[in-house]
Scaffold this motif. Structure first.
Motif, PDB file in Angstrom:
ATOM      1  N   LYS A 157      -8.341  -2.119   0.565  1.00  0.00           N
ATOM      2  CA  LYS A 157      -9.529  -1.291   0.589  1.00  0.00           C
ATOM      3  C   LYS A 157     -10.228  -1.293  -1.029  1.00  0.00           C
ATOM      4  O   LYS A 157     -11.215  -1.438  -1.027  1.00  0.00           O
ATOM      5  CB  LYS A 157      -9.161   0.024   1.100  1.00  0.00           C
ATOM      6  N   ARG A 158      -9.189  -1.202  -1.839  1.00  0.00           N
ATOM      7  CA  ARG A 158      -9.524  -1.131  -3.213  1.00  0.00           C
ATOM      8  C   ARG A 158      -9.056  -2.319  -4.046  1.00  0.00           C
ATOM      9  O   ARG A 158      -7.760  -2.272  -4.219  1.00  0.00           O
ATOM     10  CB  ARG A 158      -9.048   0.202  -3.729  1.00  0.00           C
ATOM     11  N   GLN A 159      -9.709  -3.375  -4.617  1.00  0.00           N
ATOM     12  CA  GLN A 159      -9.482  -4.249  -5.220  1.00  0.00           C
ATOM     13  C   GLN A 159      -8.703  -3.894  -6.532  1.00  0.00           C
ATOM     14  O   GLN A 159      -9.275  -2.910  -7.603  1.00  0.00           O
ATOM     15  CB  GLN A 159     -10.383  -5.172  -5.542  1.00  0.00           C
ATOM     16  N   GLY A 160      -7.637  -4.397  -6.936  1.00  0.00           N
ATOM     17  CA  GLY A 160      -7.006  -4.151  -8.159  1.00  0.00           C
ATOM     18  C   GLY A 160      -6.043  -2.774  -8.098  1.00  0.00           C
ATOM     19  O   GLY A 160      -5.541  -2.479  -9.232  1.00  0.00           O
ATOM     20  N   MET A 161      -6.037  -2.051  -7.052  1.00  0.00           N
ATOM     21  CA  MET A 161      -5.023  -1.016  -7.010  1.00  0.00           C
ATOM     22  C   MET A 161      -3.851  -1.372  -6.120  1.00  0.00           C
ATOM     23  O   MET A 161      -3.754  -2.119  -5.130  1.00  0.00           O
ATOM     24  CB  MET A 161      -5.676   0.003  -5.920  1.00  0.00           C
ATOM     25  N   TYR A 162      -2.645  -1.033  -6.731  1.00  0.00           N
ATOM     26  CA  TYR A 162      -1.304  -1.169  -6.321  1.00  0.00           C
ATOM     27  C   TYR A 162      -0.509   0.044  -6.108  1.00  0.00           C
ATOM     28  O   TYR A 162      -0.953   0.948  -6.878  1.00  0.00           O
ATOM     29  CB  TYR A 162      -0.686  -2.078  -7.397  1.00  0.00           C
ATOM     30  N   LEU A 163       0.375   0.056  -5.031  1.00  0.00           N
ATOM     31  CA  LEU A 163       1.252   0.984  -4.776  1.00  0.00           C
ATOM     32  C   LEU A 163       2.675   0.647  -5.021  1.00  0.00           C
ATOM     33  O   LEU A 163       3.106  -0.363  -4.382  1.00  0.00           O
ATOM     34  CB  LEU A 163       0.968   1.683  -3.358  1.00  0.00           C
ATOM     35  N   TYR A 164       3.325   1.487  -5.869  1.00  0.00           N
ATOM     36  CA  TYR A 164       4.844   1.139  -6.178  1.00  0.00           C
ATOM     37  C   TYR A 164       5.479   2.138  -5.442  1.00  0.00           C
ATOM     38  O   TYR A 164       5.150   3.354  -5.532  1.00  0.00           O
ATOM     39  CB  TYR A 164       4.964   1.482  -7.730  1.00  0.00           C
ATOM     40  N   VAL A 165       6.744   1.853  -4.588  1.00  0.00           N
ATOM     41  CA  VAL A 165       7.392   2.493  -3.934  1.00  0.00           C
ATOM     42  C   VAL A 165       8.775   2.304  -3.993  1.00  0.00           C
ATOM     43  O   VAL A 165       9.078   1.021  -4.296  1.00  0.00           O
ATOM     44  CB  VAL A 165       6.819   2.722  -2.481  1.00  0.00           C
ATOM     45  N   LEU A 166       9.645   3.122  -3.777  1.00  0.00           N
ATOM     46  CA  LEU A 166      11.079   2.777  -3.763  1.00  0.00           C
ATOM     47  C   LEU A 166      11.308   1.705  -2.722  1.00  0.00           C
ATOM     48  O   LEU A 166      10.700   1.844  -1.439  1.00  0.00           O
ATOM     49  CB  LEU A 166      11.959   4.006  -3.545  1.00  0.00           C
ATOM     50  N   ARG A 167      12.002   0.732  -2.540  1.00  0.00           N
ATOM     51  CA  ARG A 167      12.251  -0.383  -1.658  1.00  0.00           C
ATOM     52  C   ARG A 167      12.489   0.331  -0.328  1.00  0.00           C
ATOM     53  O   ARG A 167      12.025  -0.071   0.695  1.00  0.00           O
ATOM     54  CB  ARG A 167      13.247  -1.273  -2.084  1.00  0.00           C
ATOM     55  N   ASP A 168      13.434   1.217  -0.007  1.00  0.00           N
ATOM     56  CA  ASP A 168      13.549   2.072   1.303  1.00  0.00           C
ATOM     57  C   ASP A 168      12.446   3.031   1.907  1.00  0.00           C
ATOM     58  O   ASP A 168      12.519   3.456   2.672  1.00  0.00           O
ATOM     59  CB  ASP A 168      15.068   2.368   1.501  1.00  0.00           C
ATOM     60  N   GLN A 169      11.511   3.104   1.083  1.00  0.00           N
ATOM     61  CA  GLN A 169      10.402   3.974   1.382  1.00  0.00           C
ATOM     62  C   GLN A 169       9.642   3.902   2.671  1.00  0.00           C
ATOM     63  O   GLN A 169       9.272   2.529   2.840  1.00  0.00           O
ATOM     64  CB  GLN A 169       9.420   4.463   0.347  1.00  0.00           C
ATOM     65  N   VAL A 170       9.567   4.567   3.723  1.00  0.00           N
ATOM     66  CA  VAL A 170       8.840   4.502   4.840  1.00  0.00           C
ATOM     67  C   VAL A 170       7.410   4.813   4.536  1.00  0.00           C
ATOM     68  O   VAL A 170       7.145   6.068   3.883  1.00  0.00           O
ATOM     69  CB  VAL A 170       9.377   5.312   5.831  1.00  0.00           C
ATOM     70  N   LEU A 171       6.528   3.978   4.686  1.00  0.00           N
ATOM     71  CA  LEU A 171       5.061   4.060   4.163  1.00  0.00           C
ATOM     72  C   LEU A 171       4.387   5.166   5.041  1.00  0.00           C
ATOM     73  O   LEU A 171       3.425   5.972   4.278  1.00  0.00           O
ATOM     74  CB  LEU A 171       4.341   2.863   4.180  1.00  0.00           C
ATOM     75  N   ASP A 172       4.745   5.507   6.031  1.00  0.00           N
ATOM     76  CA  ASP A 172       4.156   6.657   6.901  1.00  0.00           C
ATOM     77  C   ASP A 172       4.527   7.827   6.465  1.00  0.00           C
ATOM     78  O   ASP A 172       3.774   8.806   6.773  1.00  0.00           O
ATOM     79  CB  ASP A 172       4.430   6.541   8.483  1.00  0.00           C
ATOM     80  N   GLU A 173       5.514   8.061   5.385  1.00  0.00           N
ATOM     81  CA  GLU A 173       5.784   9.207   4.914  1.00  0.00           C
ATOM     82  C   GLU A 173       5.161   9.463   3.728  1.00  0.00           C
ATOM     83  O   GLU A 173       5.295  10.935   3.164  1.00  0.00           O
ATOM     84  CB  GLU A 173       7.278   9.223   4.535  1.00  0.00           C
ATOM     85  N   LEU A 174       4.231   8.727   3.301  1.00  0.00           N
ATOM     86  CA  LEU A 174       3.623   9.188   1.826  1.00  0.00           C
ATOM     87  C   LEU A 174       2.402  10.281   2.478  1.00  0.00           C
ATOM     88  O   LEU A 174       2.016  10.113   3.667  1.00  0.00           O
ATOM     89  CB  LEU A 174       2.694   7.601   1.528  1.00  0.00           C
ATOM     90  N   PRO A 175       2.017  10.884   1.461  1.00  0.00           N
ATOM     91  CA  PRO A 175       0.811  11.813   1.798  1.00  0.00           C
ATOM     92  C   PRO A 175      -0.341  11.249   2.416  1.00  0.00           C
ATOM     93  O   PRO A 175      -0.937  10.228   2.025  1.00  0.00           O
ATOM     94  CB  PRO A 175       0.315  12.373   0.438  1.00  0.00           C
ATOM     95  N   GLU A 176      -0.724  11.837   3.707  1.00  0.00           N
ATOM     96  CA  GLU A 176      -1.994  11.265   4.277  1.00  0.00           C
ATOM     97  C   GLU A 176      -3.337  11.109   3.350  1.00  0.00           C
ATOM     98  O   GLU A 176      -3.478  10.082   3.646  1.00  0.00           O
ATOM     99  CB  GLU A 176      -2.221  12.412   5.396  1.00  0.00           C
ATOM    100  N   GLY A 177      -3.449  11.793   2.549  1.00  0.00           N
ATOM    101  CA  GLY A 177      -4.558  11.683   1.533  1.00  0.00           C
ATOM    102  C   GLY A 177      -4.388  10.494   0.978  1.00  0.00           C
ATOM    103  O   GLY A 177      -5.513   9.724   0.640  1.00  0.00           O
ATOM    104  N   LEU A 178      -3.196  10.243   0.193  1.00  0.00           N
ATOM    105  CA  LEU A 178      -3.056   8.894  -0.516  1.00  0.00           C
ATOM    106  C   LEU A 178      -3.294   7.697   0.536  1.00  0.00           C
ATOM    107  O   LEU A 178      -4.003   6.637   0.260  1.00  0.00           O
ATOM    108  CB  LEU A 178      -1.709   8.884  -1.115  1.00  0.00           C
ATOM    109  N   ARG A 179      -2.536   7.630   1.683  1.00  0.00           N
ATOM    110  CA  ARG A 179      -2.659   6.694   2.625  1.00  0.00           C
ATOM    111  C   ARG A 179      -4.152   6.379   3.026  1.00  0.00           C
ATOM    112  O   ARG A 179      -4.778   5.178   3.115  1.00  0.00           O
ATOM    113  CB  ARG A 179      -1.906   6.772   3.952  1.00  0.00           C
TER     114      ARG A 179
END
Length: 97
Positions: free
Chosen positions: A12-34
């Motif tokens: 959605k946003r060119q040049g934006m990246y998300l770093y997470v711990l390798r075992d992180q479930v993306l659905d558990e990230l804050p809804e506003g962030l997602r």
């Protein structure tokens, strides 16, 4: 000490990246962030440690955010003010006489 990390590219946003711990479930990230980042595309996996160099981020800040909140958002680089690069003629075209 190193942390296993996955990096995702925002579709959605060119040049934006998300770093997470390798075992992180993306659905558990804050809804506003997602919602803000939008659909994510896996970019790469890496081991992050204090000695690792990153192109656009301070690795210590990334590690701190991963440990404290479980993610780090790399914002797109700031674009230069394009107006200052225009010829003087265009900059003054609409000025009153």
């Amino acid at each position: 000490m190193t942390l296993p990390c996955s990096v995702y590219r925002s579709c959605k946003r060119q040049g934006m990246y998300l770093y997470v711990l390798r075992d992180q479930v993306l659905d558990e990230l804050p809804e506003g962030l997602r919602h803000y980042i939008g659909r994510l595309e896996h970019a790469l996996d890496l081991e992050l440690g204090p000695e690792r160099k990153l192109a656009q981020e301070d690795v210590l800040k990334v590690l701190e955010n991963l440990q404290s909140q479980g993610f780090h958002v790399q914002m797109p680089p700031q674009q230069e003010d394009y107006i200052q690069h225009l010829p003087e003629e265009l900059l003054t075209r609409n000025d009153p006489l």
